[in-house]
Design a protein around this motif. Sequence first.
Motif, PDB file in Angstrom:
ATOM      1  N   UNK A 117      19.119  -3.015 -14.511  1.00  0.00           N
ATOM      2  CA  UNK A 117      18.669  -4.273 -14.830  1.00  0.00           C
ATOM      3  C   UNK A 117      17.867  -4.630 -13.586  1.00  0.00           C
ATOM      4  N   UNK A 118      18.380  -4.432 -12.441  1.00  0.00           N
ATOM      5  CA  UNK A 118      18.008  -4.746 -11.218  1.00  0.00           C
ATOM      6  C   UNK A 118      16.696  -3.890 -10.792  1.00  0.00           C
ATOM      7  N   UNK A 119      16.571  -2.838 -11.189  1.00  0.00           N
ATOM      8  CA  UNK A 119      15.553  -1.697 -10.990  1.00  0.00           C
ATOM      9  C   UNK A 119      14.508  -2.327 -12.031  1.00  0.00           C
ATOM     10  N   UNK A 120      14.830  -2.616 -13.226  1.00  0.00           N
ATOM     11  CA  UNK A 120      13.631  -2.954 -14.108  1.00  0.00           C
ATOM     12  C   UNK A 120      13.058  -4.326 -13.572  1.00  0.00           C
ATOM     13  N   UNK A 121      13.898  -5.142 -13.133  1.00  0.00           N
ATOM     14  CA  UNK A 121      13.154  -6.690 -12.736  1.00  0.00           C
ATOM     15  C   UNK A 121      12.393  -6.323 -11.484  1.00  0.00           C
ATOM     16  N   UNK A 122      12.657  -5.511 -10.375  1.00  0.00           N
ATOM     17  CA  UNK A 122      11.842  -5.146  -9.251  1.00  0.00           C
ATOM     18  C   UNK A 122      10.461  -4.708  -9.999  1.00  0.00           C
TER      19      UNK A 122
ATOM     20  N   UNK B   7      21.491 -12.172 -18.079  1.00  0.00           N
ATOM     21  CA  UNK B   7      22.440 -10.856 -18.105  1.00  0.00           C
ATOM     22  C   UNK B   7      23.059 -10.574 -16.894  1.00  0.00           C
ATOM     23  N   UNK B   8      22.242 -10.349 -15.880  1.00  0.00           N
ATOM     24  CA  UNK B   8      22.957 -10.148 -14.586  1.00  0.00           C
ATOM     25  C   UNK B   8      24.014 -11.062 -13.919  1.00  0.00           C
TER      26      UNK B   8
ATOM     27  N   UNK C 154      24.241  -9.554  -8.458  1.00  0.00           N
ATOM     28  CA  UNK C 154      23.386 -10.397  -7.779  1.00  0.00           C
ATOM     29  C   UNK C 154      22.115 -10.824  -8.750  1.00  0.00           C
ATOM     30  N   UNK C 155      21.680 -12.057  -8.497  1.00  0.00           N
ATOM     31  CA  UNK C 155      20.500 -12.339  -9.534  1.00  0.00           C
ATOM     32  C   UNK C 155      19.279 -12.666  -8.581  1.00  0.00           C
ATOM     33  N   UNK C 156      17.989 -12.924  -9.016  1.00  0.00           N
ATOM     34  CA  UNK C 156      16.851 -13.081  -8.386  1.00  0.00           C
ATOM     35  C   UNK C 156      16.473 -14.493  -8.301  1.00  0.00           C
ATOM     36  N   UNK C 157      15.820 -15.036  -7.550  1.00  0.00           N
ATOM     37  CA  UNK C 157      15.058 -16.317  -7.479  1.00  0.00           C
ATOM     38  C   UNK C 157      13.975 -16.055  -7.988  1.00  0.00           C
ATOM     39  N   UNK C 158      13.680 -16.154  -9.276  1.00  0.00           N
ATOM     40  CA  UNK C 158      12.527 -15.647  -9.980  1.00  0.00           C
ATOM     41  C   UNK C 158      11.095 -16.515  -9.638  1.00  0.00           C
TER      42      UNK C 158
END
Length: 156
Positions: free
Chosen positions: A57-62, A116-117, A123-127
């Motif tokens: 998931x983190x890779x896709x978001x990157x 979902x993360x 760990x989540x992102x500050x989008x």
Amino acid sequence: MRSGVQIWTVLIAAAILPACAQAPATDTTQFANAVPLSAGPAYALSAEEQDLDCKDLTGRMHVRILQMRGHANKSQPSGISQGIKAVTKTVLGGTAAGADEQYAQSRAQLNAYNGLLATKKCATFDLDKELQARPTAPPPSPTAPAAKPPAAKTAS
């Protein structure tokens, strides 16, 4: 012969479309804050996406964040370009989604992935921060979930 007439019709229509009189190509003020968090389409996660682990998931978001960065800084296509695209889409078919609509769909997907993360305690992102970064900024980095306070011990 008929296809030649259609081409000329498209060219003439493109030349006289009122879209040609829109703002100059360097006007980017309309892209500022293009997609607020509360607006835009919802994204439904597929079963395959729900089964992804934190790393995937983190890779896709990157990748998606890097693709979307700098959207607010991109200049709008010229009025002539927009007019030609509208006419050819009408005549020849094609996608109706413009850059802002595609951005909104991608943002909805990122929001769903981030949720979902969080559900998976990853760990989540500050989008907002990551998407406003310049395209040349370093890759995004997720922040660890907030640690739960230790359970209180009961007195014996």
